[in-house]
Design an enzyme around this catalytic site. Structure first.
Site, mmCIF file in Angstrom:
data_model
loop_
_atom_site.group_PDB
_atom_site.id
_atom_site.type_symbol
_atom_site.label_atom_id
_atom_site.label_comp_id
_atom_site.label_asym_id
_atom_site.label_seq_id
_atom_site.Cartn_x
_atom_site.Cartn_y
_atom_site.Cartn_z
ATOM 1 N N GLU A 182 0.832 -1.210 0.000
ATOM 2 C CA GLU A 182 0.000 0.000 0.000
ATOM 3 C C GLU A 182 0.867 1.262 0.000
ATOM 4 O O GLU A 182 0.686 2.175 0.807
ATOM 5 C CB GLU A 182 -0.968 -0.028 1.189
ATOM 6 C CG GLU A 182 -1.937 -1.204 1.094
ATOM 7 C CD GLU A 182 -2.959 -1.250 2.222
ATOM 8 O OE1 GLU A 182 -2.850 -0.431 3.157
ATOM 9 O OE2 GLU A 182 -3.869 -2.096 2.159
ATOM 10 N N GLU B 120 -3.871 -9.111 -0.290
ATOM 11 C CA GLU B 120 -4.560 -8.848 0.978
ATOM 12 C C GLU B 120 -6.048 -8.754 0.713
ATOM 13 O O GLU B 120 -6.486 -7.964 -0.126
ATOM 14 C CB GLU B 120 -4.029 -7.554 1.598
ATOM 15 C CG GLU B 120 -4.567 -7.265 2.995
ATOM 16 C CD GLU B 120 -3.835 -6.086 3.630
ATOM 17 O OE1 GLU B 120 -2.598 -6.009 3.464
ATOM 18 O OE2 GLU B 120 -4.489 -5.250 4.268
#
Length: 797
Positions: free
Chosen positions: A398, A490
């Protein structure tokens, strides 16, 4: 003779007999009182929960600080070189030997070593190793980091001519059922004052059986570092796989004048794999769906201090659920985790960084990125590249720069560095998300004109596109990225509190409304219903996610956020919550109900899991769920009265009944072709009466580290667990053991993990007992006011 006994003891565990002090500044006065302890050690887990601690909710409201460690030791052989190796120190470590500063390392997760040789004293003189650990500038992490020398320390003693740290690299470029080629690069240091002529001999073993040997002549100048290449063949190789994680050992020796001067052992596996555009993941030619979980590094009540048995227990619980993959979120793991994944059979996505140039918290690693990321990434790859369990390198999670050209340039740089060290594994970045689609309804026909790809994903620099969430876009992956395979790095972010239920389960809740908006909803006591009905808005429920991954072959697999609850990041809540709700298993290691959904889908074992508990008020309407497999139908009974038969339709993953509560026995029967497969009962419990103690292992190794995880159930006079019990429990130990952790899985509990008392959560609590170095017996006694006390014996030998 066992393989490990063929290797000279070139390094020893150096984790015992340290001294420690926590200070408010970086000076050490003579009157400081040092505490004696062993490492791995995490001082933060010993502190109290406080909403004013600067680590805030990300760090679980536990303290940081500045600590010092020191150790005195002697070295006998001045002709050898001596190194100190740290598997991980959190964070900003400085190391001195006899007053000489050896170096600094800001990264709290990386492994590193220093050469002690030039500064050592010999002839019976003491040497003092001093380590400063500075975790005072906070917040520096988005989750609980721990503080201190929280991984193992090693003292390495080698000849001046020796194989360097992480000095072998083994690949298997050609593999078939009949033969495998084993390729070995060996990096050698000659720190002698003259050139050396030597022979390098490598032997491959399968367990205790010698398979093949090769040798090479070496000419190496003084103070030279040199890499040589060797190849060996293994006939009829036993391939490494999830079900049969076969391991081989390479023993490499350096001989001078026919005398062995150094011996180095490398464990490896023989396997081949591919991420395919249409078939997903192929291991040894067979299609395998990756069924993975993300794991943070903390071990619940043990904190960040590494313990091999605690890691093994986590992996065993995951394996029993059907998990075959681990993502090391979001940093280099402890080496012991990868050793266990090698031997137990997990597909590991090994991750290096949670941020690049841009910070996510004020004092995080981005502040050191420019100076340290190349060295840290190089050490990370070199350390882990021989592990057969490692299939994917993730160089970021991220990353904020994924949305701009700076991110593209950094991704190129990191890829080039990884490729210079390993060409055998694909590289990814876990992106949130790689693609945005204005209309992401999976039933809507794909429209390429609506797609926006983030720059890093669109750059072509990644070997696999890593998706964090955005599950609605998964079916369109081949249209978005026709030339790059898929991995869901994820997924999910489902939320549950073990043992709590909203009674009515068909209301889907997205908590919080948005990640950056304070959450003022939720349940009394900061609980979350344990039905699979709550997720974050960026995520999805467990069933929503798995249905999509399961449906398409080209989706190679997923890593659920998360396998276990972890300390910190208590989304959707803030204080008084101090640990996460994301786990399929709670912080104590007790499975939540959704664990059995995965077990019914991901394993071959017969499964019938019935919930919730059966202690309600008369007449209350309650939803009853069942996860099952290997059956056509499930019939539900209340006190022998049928409530009807339910069958999964379409892509259903559970069945449900909505019925009024009636005290007694709730019973489910699953059937296949009219024959009973399984029966499960839940009885209404009466008042708590006594305790039931169950140890996961009742015989421990008397090595000072081994653990027994003891489950304490609060039960009624008939032995039925009381699912609403919150009794205060008290623990004491006699004999060759001590209590090192207590927990109940409640994210809002502020009792110390290191205490001798703890409340039960919904009828359950955990006590962790550690063996001493002495053989004998351990007696654990548990008491609670108004309940009959119980004890359990554990043997150490």
């Amino acid at each position: 003779m066992k393989t490990e006994n063929k290797v000279a003891n070139r390094k020893i565990n150096f984790s015992n007999d340290w001294q420690f002090v926590l200070t408010e500044d970086d000076t050490l006065s003579e009157n400081i009182v040092w505490r004696h302890l062993n490492v791995p050690h995490d001082w933060s887990i010993e502190g109290g929960f406080n909403k004013n601690n600067p680590a805030n909710l990300g760090g679980g409201y536990l303290p940081g600080g500045l600590g010092w460690y020191k150790k005195t030791f002697q070295v006998k052989d001045a002709s050898k070189e001596t190194f100190i190796q740290f598997d991980g120190v959190y964070m900003n470590s400085d190391v001195w030997i006899n007053g000489h500063h050896l170096g600094s390392r800001p990264n709290g997760y990386i492994s590193f070593e220093y050469d002690l040789t030039p500064y050592l004293k010999y002839n019976g003189q003491d040497n003092e190793l001093l380590v400063k650990v500075d975790n005072s500038q906070q917040p520096n992490s988005r989750w609980y980091s721990g503080s201190g020398i929280y991984r193992n320390v090693w003292l390495k003693t080698v000849n001046k001519l020796h194989i360097s740290q992480w000095g072998t690299f083994i690949t298997t470029p050609k593999v078939s059922d009949k033969k495998a080629t084993v390729s070995i690069d060996i990096n050698i240091n000659n720190n002698n004052s003259e050139a050396k002529e030597a022979t390098i001999v490598t032997t491959i073993y399968n367990h205790d059986t010698e398979l093949n040997t090769t040798s090479s002549a070496l000419s190496i100048n003084k103070n030279e570092n040199k890499t040589i290449h060797q190849e060996l063949a293994v006939e009829n190789p036993e391939l490494w796989s999830i079900k049969t994680p076969n391991l081989y050992t390479a023993i490499t020796k350096i001989l001078v004048d026919k005398k062995v001067v150094d011996t180095y052992q490398t464990s490896f596996g023989i396997r081949y794999f591919k991420f395919d555009l249409n078939k997903g993941f192929l291991l040894n030619g067979e299609q395998v769906k990756i069924k993975g979980v993300c794991l943070h590094h903390d071990l619940g009540p043990l904190g960040a201090a590494v313990n091999t048995r605690a890691l093994e227990r986590q992996l065993q619980i995951m394996k029993d659920m059907g998990v075959n993959g681990i993502r090391t979120a979001h940093n280099p793991p402890t080496p012991e985790l990868l050793d266990l994944c090698d031997s137990m059979g997990f597909i590991v996505m090994d991750e290096s960084f949670d941020m690049w140039n841009n910070t996510k918290t004020e004092f995080d690693y981005a502040n050191n990125w420019g100076k340290w990321h190349k060295k840290d990434l190089e050490d990370f790859i070199k350390r882990d590249r021989n592990h057969p369990s490692v299939f994917i390198w993730s160089v970021g999670n991220e990353i904020q720069e994924q949305w701009n050209e700076q991110g593209v340039e950094t991704a190129k740089e990191l890829k080039a560095l990884v490729r210079s060290l390993d060409t055998t594994r694909p590289i990814t970045v876990a992106m949130n998300p790689p693609v945005n689609m204005p209309n992401t309804d999976v039933t809507t026909q794909f429209d390429a004109s609506t797609v926006h790809l983030n720059p890093v994903a669109a750059s072509g620099e990644l070997d696999i596109i890593g998706y964090n969430y955005a599950h609605q876009t998964y079916p369109f992956h081949q249209q978005n990225f026709p030339n790059t395979p898929f991995i869901a790095t994820e997924t999910t972010s489902g939320l549950q509190t073990r043992g709590y239920y909203d009674k009515i389960s068909d209301t889907l809740k997205r908590w919080p409304v948005r990640w950056d908006i304070p959450f003022d909803g939720g349940n009394l006591g900061n609980t979350v219903s344990a039905y699979d009905q709550v997720s974050t808005p960026w995520g999805s429920t467990h069933e929503e996610t798995w249905k999509i991954i399961k449906k398409y072959d080209f989706l190679s697999g997923m890593y659920i956020w998360t396998g276990f609850d972890y300390i910190g990041e208590p989304t959707p809540y803030v204080w008084p919550s101090r640990s996460s709700y994301f786990g399929v298993v709670d912080l104590a290691g007790f499975p939540k109900d959704v664990y059995y959904m995965y077990q019914s889908e991901w394993t071959d074992k017969d499964v019938l899991h019935l919930f919730p508990h059966w202690n309600w008020s008369e007449g209350e309407t309650v939803d009853v769920w069942a996860y099952y497999n290997h059956a056509d139908e499930v019939e539900l009974f209340v006190n022998d009265q049928s409530q009807g038969i339910r069958k999964k339709e379409g892509d259903d993953l559970h069945v449900m009944w909505r019925i009024p509560f009636e005290a007694g026995t709730l019973k489910a029967v699953s059937r296949k072709d009219g024959h009973v497969v399984l029966e499960k009962e839940i009885k209404t419990a009466s008042e708590p009466s006594t305790l039931k103690l169950t140890a996961d292992r009742q015989t421990l190794n008397a090595n000072g580290n081994d653990l027994s995880f003891v489950t304490v159930d609060v039960v009624d006079d008939k032995g039925t667990i009381v699912p609403t019990a919150q009794n205060q429990l008290h623990f004491s130990v006699e004999g060759e053991g001590k209590i090192v952790g207590v927990a109940n899985g409640n994210p809002t509990n502020h009792e110390s993990f290191k205490g001798d008392t703890h409340k039960a959560l919904n009828g359950k609590c955990l006590v962790i007992v550690q063996a001493t170095n002495n053989q004998g017996n351990i007696k654990l006694t548990v008491t609670s006011e108004g309940l009959k006390s119980q004890e359990i014996s554990i043997i150490t030998k």
